[in-house]
Structures are given as structure tokens and as C-alpha cells.
Enzyme design. Structure first.
Site, PDB file in Angstrom:
ATOM      1  N   GLY B  74       0.825  -1.341  -0.057  1.00 18.59           N
ATOM      2  CA  GLY B  74       0.055  -0.042  -0.116  1.00 18.59           C
ATOM      3  C   GLY B  74       0.928   1.251  -0.026  1.00 18.59           C
ATOM      4  O   GLY B  74       0.566   2.167  -0.622  1.00 18.59           O
ATOM      5  N   SER B  75       1.902   1.272   0.809  1.00 16.38           N
ATOM      6  CA  SER B  75       2.658   2.308   0.908  1.00 16.38           C
ATOM      7  C   SER B  75       3.267   2.855  -0.489  1.00 16.38           C
ATOM      8  O   SER B  75       3.326   4.155  -1.081  1.00 16.38           O
ATOM      9  CB  SER B  75       3.866   2.435   2.042  1.00 16.38           C
ATOM     10  OG  SER B  75       3.338   2.265   2.890  1.00 16.38           O
ATOM     11  N   ASN B 154      -7.483   4.458   9.039  1.00 18.11           N
ATOM     12  CA  ASN B 154      -6.951   3.171   9.694  1.00 18.11           C
ATOM     13  C   ASN B 154      -7.077   3.334  11.257  1.00 18.11           C
ATOM     14  O   ASN B 154      -7.229   2.318  11.918  1.00 18.11           O
ATOM     15  CB  ASN B 154      -5.382   2.918   9.163  1.00 18.11           C
ATOM     16  CG  ASN B 154      -4.590   4.478   9.553  1.00 18.11           C
ATOM     17  OD1 ASN B 154      -4.956   5.271   9.184  1.00 18.11           O
ATOM     18  ND2 ASN B 154      -3.422   4.326  10.016  1.00 18.11           N
ATOM     19  N   GLN B 182      -7.437   0.425   3.942  1.00 20.27           N
ATOM     20  CA  GLN B 182      -8.501  -0.101   5.115  1.00 20.27           C
ATOM     21  C   GLN B 182      -9.955  -0.475   4.490  1.00 20.27           C
ATOM     22  O   GLN B 182     -10.423  -0.978   5.090  1.00 20.27           O
ATOM     23  CB  GLN B 182      -8.528   1.020   6.067  1.00 20.27           C
ATOM     24  CG  GLN B 182      -7.155   1.317   6.768  1.00 20.27           C
ATOM     25  CD  GLN B 182      -6.859  -0.033   7.824  1.00 20.27           C
ATOM     26  OE1 GLN B 182      -7.738  -0.984   8.200  1.00 20.27           O
ATOM     27  NE2 GLN B 182      -5.560   0.036   7.952  1.00 20.27           N
ATOM     28  N   ALA B 203      -2.761  -6.416   0.187  1.00 18.79           N
ATOM     29  CA  ALA B 203      -3.376  -7.469   0.161  1.00 18.79           C
ATOM     30  C   ALA B 203      -3.465  -8.063   1.838  1.00 18.79           C
ATOM     31  O   ALA B 203      -4.405  -8.534   2.137  1.00 18.79           O
ATOM     32  CB  ALA B 203      -2.737  -8.815  -0.535  1.00 18.79           C
ATOM     33  N   HIS B 204      -2.587  -7.454   2.805  1.00 17.78           N
ATOM     34  CA  HIS B 204      -2.677  -8.091   4.055  1.00 17.78           C
ATOM     35  C   HIS B 204      -3.652  -7.597   4.810  1.00 17.78           C
ATOM     36  O   HIS B 204      -3.886  -7.958   6.084  1.00 17.78           O
ATOM     37  CB  HIS B 204      -1.107  -7.795   4.778  1.00 17.78           C
ATOM     38  CG  HIS B 204      -0.764  -6.680   4.981  1.00 17.78           C
ATOM     39  ND1 HIS B 204      -0.646  -6.192   6.255  1.00 17.78           N
ATOM     40  CD2 HIS B 204      -0.620  -5.466   4.366  1.00 17.78           C
ATOM     41  CE1 HIS B 204      -0.641  -4.804   6.568  1.00 17.78           C
ATOM     42  NE2 HIS B 204      -0.293  -4.377   5.251  1.00 17.78           N
ATOM     43  N   THR B 240      11.004  -8.053 -11.061  1.00 13.85           N
ATOM     44  CA  THR B 240      10.432  -9.105 -11.292  1.00 13.85           C
ATOM     45  C   THR B 240       9.175  -9.471 -10.334  1.00 13.85           C
ATOM     46  O   THR B 240       9.280  -9.011  -9.150  1.00 13.85           O
ATOM     47  CB  THR B 240      11.484 -10.123 -10.715  1.00 13.85           C
ATOM     48  OG1 THR B 240      12.497 -10.144 -11.932  1.00 13.85           O
ATOM     49  CG2 THR B 240      10.857 -11.665 -10.995  1.00 13.85           C
ATOM     50  N   CYS B 328       3.431   6.825  23.264  1.00  6.94           N
ATOM     51  CA  CYS B 328       4.471   5.914  23.708  1.00  6.94           C
ATOM     52  C   CYS B 328       4.840   4.608  23.143  1.00  6.94           C
ATOM     53  O   CYS B 328       5.889   3.975  23.267  1.00  6.94           O
ATOM     54  CB  CYS B 328       4.294   5.824  25.456  1.00  6.94           C
ATOM     55  SG  CYS B 328       4.944   6.964  25.997  1.00  6.94           S
TER      56      CYS B 328
END
Lengths: 146, 395
Positions: B74-75, B154, B182, B203-204, B240, B328
């Protein structure tokens, strides 16, 4: 970012949590905006810290640092407690991640504040505190303080 | 300690790979491993598998097959869309519009372009995280070349009025990119109906593998390449192909978009049970994000007087995996830019918790979280000087 076993132990089972009614010295540092506030209560007899309690709003490292710092100064003289450094707190916790070192600074600063509160209440001059110089902001402590 | 279960409620971070997806991928590691760019039979099988996956992605978005380009996630898709459009349309203008609540893949890309002479408008959002369409219209100038607004957030799960944004962009002749990482697999998407010119997905987030994504580029959109090298992806994205990953993406998107409504109905029931339980059992709690227009599996709440990382560590002790927008956990000291953008004060933003549900979560999981979470919050509040001050103020 991973915490040492010691940090986890102190976070999960923090020692000395609570308040001391009529404490001889109270030190509160940090601010809610930064996500960390540490408040330390001291009971002092004959210049010896006989009891110490804390309350902390903050992350795992902040809670573990508070717990360890209170353990380290319990039973010590006020002067010995004054010389507890943030580095000693972090070392006793088997280290803190670099971004969390400021949590140990907070503990040192809170102890200093509580000790000076005690001294002022007793009519003594407060000791010179490195944190009070130049508008200290604990979040800017990216490096360890000796 | 109560009986420890393992409850995964961080599906917005990533999902497991469905067995059907893994099964589809496996032959492409071991038997059908040919490089799709070669000309022999091995390669042709690989090439066919990639084109089959491309068809599946196109179908899921109502796009044409030749408008789908595979990426490394996605990035990369976000980077390609924004940098690619910016560089290819530089003579037309140098102005980009986005929002303050985008993913860092979008925000940091925009900041990168700002250092290279582009101007970026970061739109505000309201207290629910929704973009103001009037502000968007007013921000468009004759130098505006791209609007990049996420489909669904997200962190807080808010869904933007994408079709309306697309309509505005199309009417004004400005390209519209949406980071739908998302949203894909969770909301029905029609790029044609919604006037979307570019769309990023990964995909993830919908039970596919990590490290593979896609960018939809509407035919006719002027865009430069991001990755240079060989002639893969019709000379638009060199390298590839991640063959098993692409096959997995194809299978995952097919499964995820088969019955979105049916899947959501189950998720929403679970989510509401969890959310209502949290609100009933834990005082001084605020729901973040839109109460209605939100992702079906997303809950984002802030608990006053406590800090999020501590909460996560204690939840982990009980086998519960969740997320926070507190500073944090990230190494930065500011809480989430999204929570600040919807107007939360720092001290409340620090105490946020995101629970994102997925298709393996059950009622028992929800009840388990509800049996554990209130005690953990109370334990941290009992340790908090802010809570102590609050109680003293109440007396």
C-alpha cells in the site's frame, strides 16, 4: 522496541504504588500533554526515607521507572536519595529503550522535587536542582543524564 | 489471573492469510516458479497467473484489467500515485490537496514533495473525522493537480464521502487518488461510479499476504513511473513480479469481495456488542470516529486518566492483541495525528485503544475482552495521579 525482563516485572508488579497521607515531601513532575506524570510521596524520619509511594500516569517504562526508583531510595538517607541518577534507575532496570530514557529522568526529577518539598517544609533551603535550571522539559532529554 | 485466551483484535494492522489464499499461492513457490518475463512454458504459467489475479482485482473494483498495476504494498502504491501524478503534471500545476488524517505513506510523501517545490493543502476534519466538502471545494485552485483523500481511516475507522469527493474532483478537472488500504474488502468500491482516478490497496488487510499491493490507474491518467528498471507491468513498474504474492492478492480480494454485506453483518453485531459493553462498563470513555459511517470492525475509544501503551501491555498479559494511538508505543512523543486532528486534547488522546475485529473473532472473544478490559483500566486509573486529582475534585 522491547522491554527488559526487569522492566516488565516492575511494570506488571509495581512496588510502592499508592499515596502517603501526610507525606513529608511530595514531588510531581511531567504533564498530561506529554503523556507522563509522576508523583512521589516520601515519609522521612531522622533524615531517612522510611516510606515512599508513587502514582504514575504513563507508559510501561514510566511505571517501571517509578517502581524501581522508589525501591532504590527506600531506607536511604535524603542525601543518598538526592544522588540517585536516572542512569542508575535505568541500569537497575537492565536498561530502557533509547526513546524511553526520559522516563528514568522523570523519576530522578520527581525524587528531587519531593526532597526539596520536604526541605522547604522543614524551613531548609532547597538544594540546587539541575532540572530547575533553564526551564527544563523532560521530553527534551534525548541523552542520558549522569 | 483469569484463564488466558488468545484474542487477536488488531486486524487493521494486519490479518492472517486465509488457508484458501495460501493454498493458491503455494504452487507458485515450488512448481510454477517461472519468471513471468521469460518465454518458455514455465513462464507462461506464471504470466497467466498474474493476469488472472489482475482480472480479479479489476473485477473487485469495477475497473478494467489494464488499469491494475501490482506494487510492493500500500505504501508503494500511495507513493507512486502521488509522486507519479505530481511529477507528470508539473507543468499544469504544483498544488496537491490532502487531509490531516491520512496515513503517513501519504503525509510523508506530500511533505517530500513540499521540499521540492509543491504546495500541499492539508484539509481539516470534523470531530468525527469527516472531511468538509465545502473546504475541499474552496481549496481547489487552477494549480491543483491532485486530491488525495483516504477512503477509510486506519485509526478511527471513519469512512469519507468518497463518491461526493470524486464528483467534485471530476467536475473541477482534478485527479482524485484514494488510499483505500483499509477499505478494500470491507466496503463495496466502484471506481467508475465514484469517479476515482487512482486507488491504492494492500493484500494483507484482507487476509492476503504482506508485501504486495496494487494501484488502480484510470486509463488516460498522466503519471510518471516510480520504480525504474525492466519492462514489467507494461513498462510502468519495474522489478520481477512477486508471483506468489500477486496470486495471493488475487485470491484474497476475490474472497473478500464475494459477500461484503454478509461478512459485515456478522462483524457489526460483534463490534456493537463489544462497544456497548465497553461504554456500559467503563466510565469516562469516549468513542472516537464517526458513530455510523465507520469501518464495520473498528472500535476506537479513549479512556480518560490512563495511557495507552500501559493498557496494551496489560491486555497482552491476558492474550489480547490491540493497538493504541498513544505516543509511547511509537517512539514519538506526540499522540496520533489523527486523534489530535479530530480535536482530542493530548491527555485524552494518550489513553486511546483501537480494537479492530476480523472474521475469526467470536462472541466469546468479545465477552472475554469485556471481562478483562474494565479491570485493567481501573488498575491503571488507581495508579494514575490524574484520576486521583479527578476524584479529589469530585469530593
Amino acid at each position: 522496541m522491547e522491554y527488559s525482563e526487569k522492566v516488565q516485572q516492575h511494570f506488571l508488579n509495581p512496588r510502592n504504588v499508592g499515596e502517603i497521607p501526610n507525606a513529608d515531601g511530595i514531588g510531581e513532575v511531567g504533564n498530561p500533554q506529554c503523556g507522563d506524570i509522576m508523583k512521589i510521596y516520601l515519609k522521612i524520619d531522622n533524615d531517612v526515607i522510611t516510606d515512599v509511594k508513587f502514582k504514575t500516569f504513563g507508559c510501561g517504562a514510566a511505571i517501571a521507572s517509578s517502581s524501581m526508583a522508589t525501591e532504590l531510595i527506600k531506607g536511604k538517607t535524603v542525601e543518598e536519595a538526592w544522588h540517585l541518577t536516572n542512569k542508575a534507575v535505568a541500569e537497575a532496570l537492565d536498561g530502557l529503550p533509547a526513546v524511553k530514557m526520559h522516563c528514568s529522568v522523570l523519576a530522578e526529577e520527581a525524587i528531587h522535587k519531593a526532597i526539596n518539598d520536604y526541605r522547604v517544609k522543614k524551613g531548609l533551603e532547597p538544594w540546587e536542582d539541575k532540572f530547575s535550571q533553564g526551564g527544563h522539559d523532560h521530553h527534551h532529554h534525548e541523552h542520558e543524564i549522569e | 489471573m483469569e484463564e488466558k485466551r488468545l484474542v487477536y483484535m488488531d486486524h487493521a494492522a494486519t490479518t492472517y492469510v486465509k488457508p484458501e489464499v495460501l493454498e493458491a499461492m503455494l504452487p507458485y513457490f515450488t512448481e510454477n516458479f517461472g519468471n513471468p518475463s521469460s518465454i518458455y512454458t514455465f513462464a507462461r504459467k506464471s504470466k497467466r497467473a498474474i493476469e488472472d489475479a489482475r482480472d480479479k482485482v479489476a473485477k473487485a473494483l469495477n475497473a478494467n484489467t489494464d488499469e491494475i498495476f501490482f506494487t510492493g504494498g500500500g505504501s508503494e502504491a500511495d507513493n507512486w500515485a502521488i509522486k507519479g501524478v505530481a511529477l507528470a503534471n508539473r507543468e499544469k500545476g504544483n498544488h496537491i490537496i490532502t487531509t490531516k488524517i491520512e496515513h503517513h505513506a501519504v503525509l510523508h510523501t506530500c511533505e517530500y514533495l513540499e521540499k521540492r517545490g509543491f504546495e500541499v493543502t492539508y484539509l481539516d476534519v470534523d470531530e468525527n473525522g469527516v472531511v468538509d466538502l465545502e473546504q475541499l471545494k474552496n481549496a481547489i485552485t487552477d494549480k491543483t493537480i491532485l486530491i488525495s483523500i483516504m477512503f477509510a481511516n486506519n485509526e478511527i475507522g471513519t469512512i469519507q464521502p468518497i463518491a461526493e469527493i470524486g464528483k467534485i474532483a471530476r467536475e473541477r478537472g482534478v485527479l482524485f487518488h484514494t488510499d483505500a488500504v483499509q477499505a478494500v474488502g470491507h466496503i463495496k468500491i466502484d471506481v467508475k461510479e465514484m469517479n476515482i482516478d487512482l486507488l491504492s490497496l494492500a493484500a494483507h488487510k484482507f487476509y492476503g499476504p504482506k508485501g504486495v499491493g496494487a494501484l488502480y490507474i484510470r486509463k488516460g491518467v498522466k503519471i510518471d513511473n516510480l520504480i525504474h528498471g525492466g519492462g514489467q507491468e507494461r513498462r510502468r513498474r519495474a522489478g520481477t513480479e512477486n508471483l506468489p504474492g500477486i496470486v495471493g492478492l488475487g485470491k484474497a480480494i476475490e474472497l473478500a469481495t464475494q459477500d461484503i454485506e454478509g461478512h459485515n453483518a456478522k462483524l457489526i453485531t460483534l463490534r456493537d456488542r463489544l462497544l456497548n459493553g465497553i461504554m456500559d462498563k467503563i466510565p469516562h470513555t469516549k468513542l472516537n470516529g464517526h458513530p455510523v459511517h465507520r469501518l464495520p470492525g473498528n472500535i476506537n475509544v479513549s479512556f480518560r486518566f490512563i495511557e495507552g501503551e500501559s493498557l496494551l501491555l496489560l491486555l497482552d498479559q491476558f492474550g489480547i492483541a490491540a493497538s493504541t494511538g498513544s505516543a509511547c508505543s511509537s517512539g514519538s512523543l506526540d499522540p496520533s495525528h489523527v486523534l489530535l486532528a479530530i480535536g482530542l486534547p493530548h491527555e485524552i488522546a494518550h489513553g486511546s485503544l483501537r480494537l479492530s475485529l476480523g472474521d475469526k473473532n467470536t462472541e466469546e472473544d468479545v465477552d472475554y475482552v469485556l471481562s478483562v478490559l474494565p479491570n485493567i483500566v481501573q488498575r491503571l486509573r488507581d495508579m494514575s495521579p490524574l484520576y486521583e486529582d479527578f476524584l479529589k475534585g469530585e469530593k
